[in-house]
Design a protein around this motif. Structure first.
Motif, PDB file in Angstrom:
ATOM      1  N   PHE A   1     -66.583  21.517   0.254  1.00 43.91           N
ATOM      2  CA  PHE A   1     -65.584  22.596  -0.005  1.00 43.91           C
ATOM      3  C   PHE A   1     -64.956  22.148  -1.614  1.00 43.91           C
ATOM      4  CE2 PHE A   1     -65.053  24.074   4.215  1.00 43.91           C
ATOM      5  CZ  PHE A   1     -65.047  25.531   4.089  1.00 43.91           C
TER       6      PHE A   1
ATOM      7  N   TYR B   1     -72.614  20.190   7.052  1.00 40.00           N
ATOM      8  CA  TYR B   1     -72.146  21.367   8.058  1.00 40.00           C
ATOM      9  C   TYR B   1     -72.697  22.667   7.466  1.00 40.00           C
ATOM     10  CZ  TYR B   1     -69.139  17.943  10.343  1.00 40.00           C
ATOM     11  OH  TYR B   1     -68.751  16.977  11.159  1.00 40.00           O
TER      12      TYR B   1
ATOM     13  N   ASP C   1     -60.320  22.043   7.588  1.00 38.39           N
ATOM     14  CA  ASP C   1     -61.548  22.056   8.400  1.00 38.39           C
ATOM     15  C   ASP C   1     -61.851  20.974   9.472  1.00 38.39           C
ATOM     16  OD1 ASP C   1     -63.850  22.841   9.181  1.00 38.39           O
ATOM     17  OD2 ASP C   1     -64.915  22.049   7.432  1.00 38.39           O
TER      18      ASP C   1
ATOM     19  N   ARG D   1     -67.557  28.439   2.065  1.00 35.82           N
ATOM     20  CA  ARG D   1     -67.507  27.468   1.080  1.00 35.82           C
ATOM     21  C   ARG D   1     -67.464  28.360  -0.311  1.00 35.82           C
ATOM     22  NH1 ARG D   1     -69.877  23.049   3.894  1.00 35.82           N
ATOM     23  NH2 ARG D   1     -72.245  23.779   3.811  1.00 35.82           N
TER      24      ARG D   1
ATOM     25  N   PHE E   1     -59.828  17.045   5.559  1.00 34.44           N
ATOM     26  CA  PHE E   1     -60.928  16.603   6.445  1.00 34.44           C
ATOM     27  C   PHE E   1     -62.292  17.025   5.457  1.00 34.44           C
ATOM     28  CE2 PHE E   1     -57.755  18.500   9.222  1.00 34.44           C
ATOM     29  CZ  PHE E   1     -57.729  17.255   9.761  1.00 34.44           C
ATOM     30  N   ALA E   2     -62.334  16.408   4.522  1.00 38.47           N
ATOM     31  CA  ALA E   2     -63.130  16.667   3.119  1.00 38.47           C
ATOM     32  C   ALA E   2     -64.566  16.359   3.704  1.00 38.47           C
ATOM     33  CB  ALA E   2     -62.617  15.990   2.115  1.00 38.47           C
ATOM     34  N   TYR E   3     -65.063  15.416   4.532  1.00 37.86           N
ATOM     35  CA  TYR E   3     -66.351  14.945   4.711  1.00 37.86           C
ATOM     36  C   TYR E   3     -67.101  14.470   3.571  1.00 37.86           C
ATOM     37  CZ  TYR E   3     -70.828  14.310   7.150  1.00 37.86           C
ATOM     38  OH  TYR E   3     -72.059  14.104   7.559  1.00 37.86           O
TER      39      TYR E   3
ATOM     40  N   ASP F   1     -59.650  12.307   3.666  1.00 40.24           N
ATOM     41  CA  ASP F   1     -60.828  12.045   4.946  1.00 40.24           C
ATOM     42  C   ASP F   1     -60.408  10.707   5.251  1.00 40.24           C
ATOM     43  OD1 ASP F   1     -63.207  13.492   6.215  1.00 40.24           O
ATOM     44  OD2 ASP F   1     -63.173  11.572   6.549  1.00 40.24           O
ATOM     45  N   SER F   2     -60.466  10.423   6.753  1.00 41.12           N
ATOM     46  CA  SER F   2     -60.083   9.244   7.313  1.00 41.12           C
ATOM     47  C   SER F   2     -61.468   8.490   6.883  1.00 41.12           C
ATOM     48  CB  SER F   2     -59.847   9.394   8.719  1.00 41.12           C
ATOM     49  OG  SER F   2     -60.872  10.070   9.337  1.00 41.12           O
TER      50      SER F   2
ATOM     51  N   ALA G   1     -56.903   8.571   4.413  1.00 40.37           N
ATOM     52  CA  ALA G   1     -56.047   8.598   5.447  1.00 40.37           C
ATOM     53  C   ALA G   1     -56.173   9.692   6.295  1.00 40.37           C
ATOM     54  CB  ALA G   1     -54.800   9.229   4.243  1.00 40.37           C
ATOM     55  N   ASP G   2     -55.384   9.455   7.468  1.00 41.89           N
ATOM     56  CA  ASP G   2     -55.093  10.667   8.581  1.00 41.89           C
ATOM     57  C   ASP G   2     -54.377  11.674   8.075  1.00 41.89           C
ATOM     58  OD1 ASP G   2     -54.952  11.688  10.839  1.00 41.89           O
ATOM     59  OD2 ASP G   2     -53.083  10.487  11.337  1.00 41.89           O
ATOM     60  N   VAL G   3     -55.123  12.807   8.067  1.00 40.50           N
ATOM     61  CA  VAL G   3     -54.427  14.234   7.613  1.00 40.50           C
ATOM     62  C   VAL G   3     -52.937  14.494   8.293  1.00 40.50           C
ATOM     63  CG1 VAL G   3     -54.795  16.753   7.439  1.00 40.50           C
ATOM     64  CG2 VAL G   3     -56.618  15.114   7.027  1.00 40.50           C
TER      65      VAL G   3
ATOM     66  N   PRO H   1     -62.302  18.351  12.724  1.00 37.69           N
ATOM     67  CA  PRO H   1     -63.278  18.204  13.700  1.00 37.69           C
ATOM     68  C   PRO H   1     -62.858  18.906  14.769  1.00 37.69           C
ATOM     69  CG  PRO H   1     -62.037  16.296  13.553  1.00 37.69           C
ATOM     70  CD  PRO H   1     -61.463  17.004  12.333  1.00 37.69           C
TER      71      PRO H   1
ATOM     72  N   HIS I   1     -73.054  13.254   9.894  1.00 34.54           N
ATOM     73  CA  HIS I   1     -72.437  14.082  11.100  1.00 34.54           C
ATOM     74  C   HIS I   1     -73.326  15.377  11.536  1.00 34.54           C
ATOM     75  CE1 HIS I   1     -67.880  13.262  10.392  1.00 34.54           C
ATOM     76  NE2 HIS I   1     -68.814  12.066  10.669  1.00 34.54           N
TER      77      HIS I   1
HETATM   78  N1  SAH Z   1     -65.412  20.335   5.794  1.00 34.11           N
HETATM   79  C1  SAH Z   1     -66.422  19.433   5.709  1.00 34.11           C
HETATM   80  C2  SAH Z   1     -66.619  18.961   7.032  1.00 34.11           C
HETATM   81  C3  SAH Z   1     -65.566  18.588   7.836  1.00 34.11           C
HETATM   82  S1  SAH Z   1     -65.943  17.550   9.403  1.00 34.11           S
HETATM   83  C4  SAH Z   1     -67.617  20.215   5.021  1.00 34.11           C
HETATM   84  O1  SAH Z   1     -67.693  21.220   4.641  1.00 34.11           O
HETATM   85  O2  SAH Z   1     -68.842  19.393   4.873  1.00 34.11           O
HETATM   86  C5  SAH Z   1     -64.514  16.990   9.944  1.00 34.11           C
HETATM   87  C6  SAH Z   1     -63.949  15.412   8.937  1.00 34.11           C
HETATM   88  O3  SAH Z   1     -62.930  15.014   9.313  1.00 34.11           O
HETATM   89  C7  SAH Z   1     -65.018  14.275   9.110  1.00 34.11           C
HETATM   90  O4  SAH Z   1     -65.330  13.881   7.742  1.00 34.11           O
HETATM   91  C8  SAH Z   1     -64.159  13.207   9.741  1.00 34.11           C
HETATM   92  O5  SAH Z   1     -64.282  11.922   9.181  1.00 34.11           O
HETATM   93  C9  SAH Z   1     -62.601  13.785   9.253  1.00 34.11           C
HETATM   94  N2  SAH Z   1     -61.452  13.309  10.090  1.00 34.11           N
HETATM   95  C10 SAH Z   1     -61.582  13.470  11.444  1.00 34.11           C
HETATM   96  N3  SAH Z   1     -60.220  13.226  11.907  1.00 34.11           N
HETATM   97  C11 SAH Z   1     -59.450  13.050  10.857  1.00 34.11           C
HETATM   98  C12 SAH Z   1     -58.274  12.754  10.559  1.00 34.11           C
HETATM   99  N4  SAH Z   1     -57.290  12.718  11.591  1.00 34.11           N
HETATM  100  N5  SAH Z   1     -57.475  12.541   9.345  1.00 34.11           N
HETATM  101  C13 SAH Z   1     -58.391  12.767   8.235  1.00 34.11           C
HETATM  102  N6  SAH Z   1     -59.777  12.988   8.225  1.00 34.11           N
HETATM  103  C14 SAH Z   1     -60.196  12.952   9.824  1.00 34.11           C
END
Ligand code: SAH
Length: 395
Positions: A232, A203, A298, A210, A226-228, A248-249, A276-278, A300, A198
């Motif tokens: 964190f 990030y 965190d 963090r 939204f762990a990427y 994370d999705s 999963a979808d958060v 997007p 990304h």
């Molecule tokens: N916290 C991370 C950055 C997060 S970026 C860090 O510090 O590195 C956002 C992440 O959210 C991406 O990995 C993306 O795949 C995920 N994402 C986007 N929409 C989502 C959803 N609805 N459910 C779960 N994850 C999602």
């Protein structure tokens, strides 16, 4: 022959007089000469007074971006060199505890449309405007001269390029990419994929946050939404978290997060992974009776522009409300928004509304923002995009 120029409509010079570096197309009365996209033009008030030298782009809503406020200053490679040197000197003085840093951050460094990130010995360049593109070769030469042992990779594939009428451009510009690129942040290691990751790979803007968030992790069950690639959560584990559930999705992102646990010699037994979808996962965790002592949200960018702020507000409210319902008494919530279209003030209101609806009392323990290698100029508030609230549940 005088240089091509943009003559503004009466009254439209005001923002430039305050050193805001953009000229919207609606502010332009006339174009003198036939400047190509990316060409340097003089910007003049309706009365003819000099305002700035700027890069013109007829294809963009932002018709010009300022290179210089001084009529006597020439926009040439020497100007770019001065700006690059100032940007590098600023970062050097920050003494950042990482070999991954943003070295150039566009307008805030006097280089509109130019982003340069460093990941150990790999530099990632991202050009997002016609003006920056026009100086591509010069910029690459100047950067290579200053950091000769680094590879340079072009990640000019940001969506904003389409708004500037520019196609994506990616590829190696200098040197070679290592098989395995590992960066170090506060004593922890992270693998960065500059080709497919990304943004430019990682990030960087969350670096300080963090550390600040992880400082509350010891002995707590942590939920990293939204762990990427897990950053964190890795910091939280290293700081003594009892457990970390990462959501994370993207299965691929979670695979990399899992690998980061091993890479840092941390305990995989304390980790749980959920692809999963958060939005849905938070509801299911509640149904399952789960509770957490530290939750990170965190997401997007929900709203790149102000026009999308309303829809984004609903998204932020939903995840914040449902996260708050999982928070133990005394627990911490670190909630972020990187939407340019949502102001810090609006974001705090949304989160306050969510707390009210969740029936949870939260105390604001700190306001968080992007790390200092993404500087915020008061003249250019658009440069501030990352907003965070560190909250503690008080009852
Ligand atoms: N916290 C991370 C950055 C997060 S970026 C860090 O510090 O590195 C956002 C992440 O959210 C991406 O990995 C993306 O795949 C995920 N994402 C986007 N929409 C989502 C959803 N609805 N459910 C779960 N994850 C999602």
């Amino acid at each position: 022959m005088s240089a091509p120029a943009l003559i503004l409509k009466p009254g439209r010079e005001k923002s430039l007089l305050r050193r805001h570096p953009w000229v919207y197309d609606g502010a332009v009365q006339r174009v003198l000469g036939e400047p190509a996209a990316g060409a340097t033009v003089a910007v003049r008030s309706a009365a003819g007074g000099f305002l700035a030298w700027a890069a013109y782009n007829p294809a963009s809503r932002i018709a010009a971006r300022v290179w210089s406020w001084h009529e006597a200053e020439v926009v040439d490679a020497a100007l770019l060199a001065r700006r690059i040197d100032a940007a590098l000197a600023y970062r050097a003085a920050l003494r950042i505890d990482s070999d991954a840093q943003r070295l150039i951050y566009g307008e805030a460094d006097g280089l509109p449309g130019v982003v340069l990130d460093r990941y150990a010995d790999v530099l990632v360049l991202q050009l997002t405007t016609a003006g920056a593109e026009a100086w591509r070769e010069g910029l690459v030469d100047l950067i290579a001269e200053r950091l000769p042992h680094c590879a340079i990779y072009d990640r000019s594939d940001a969506e904003v390029r389409a708004l500037e009428g520019l196609p994506p451009r990616v590829g190696l510009l200098a040197g070679t990419l290592p098989e395995d690129l590992i960066i170090h942040e506060a004593g922890l290691k992270f693998r960065v994929d500059v080709v497919r990751g990304h943004k430019t790979g990682f990030y960087l803007d969350q670096r300080d946050n963090r550390r600040i968030v992880a400082a509350q992790a010891a002995g707590r069950d942590v939920l990293n939404c939204f762990a990427y690639t897990g950053a964190f959560g890795i910091h939280a584990l290293a700081a003594g978290a009892r457990s970390v559930l990462s959501i994370d999705s993207s299965a691929e992102a979670l695979d990399q997060a899992r690998a980061h646990v091993a890479l840092n010699g941390l305990d995989g037994e304390r980790c749980e992974w959920l692809e999963a979808d958060v939005f849905q996962a938070l509801r299911r965790l509640r149904d399952a009776g789960r509770r957490f002592g530290l939750i990170v949200l965190d997401p997007p960018k929900f709203a790149p522009t102000h026009q999308m702020a309303e829809k984004a507000a609903r998204g932020y409210k939903d995840i914040n409300l449902n996260a708050m319902r999982l928070l133990e008494p005394g627990g911490w919530l670190a909630s972020f928004s990187c939407s340019g279209g949502v102001s810090a003030e609006l974001f705090q209101k949304i989160v306050a509304g969510a707390a009210w609806d969740a029936g949870v009392r939260l105390r604001l323990r700190a306001r968080l923002t992007q790390a200092a290698d993404h500087p915020i100029d008061l003249d250019y508030p658009e440069g501030e995009y990352l907003k965070g609230l560190l909250l503690q549940r008080v009852d």
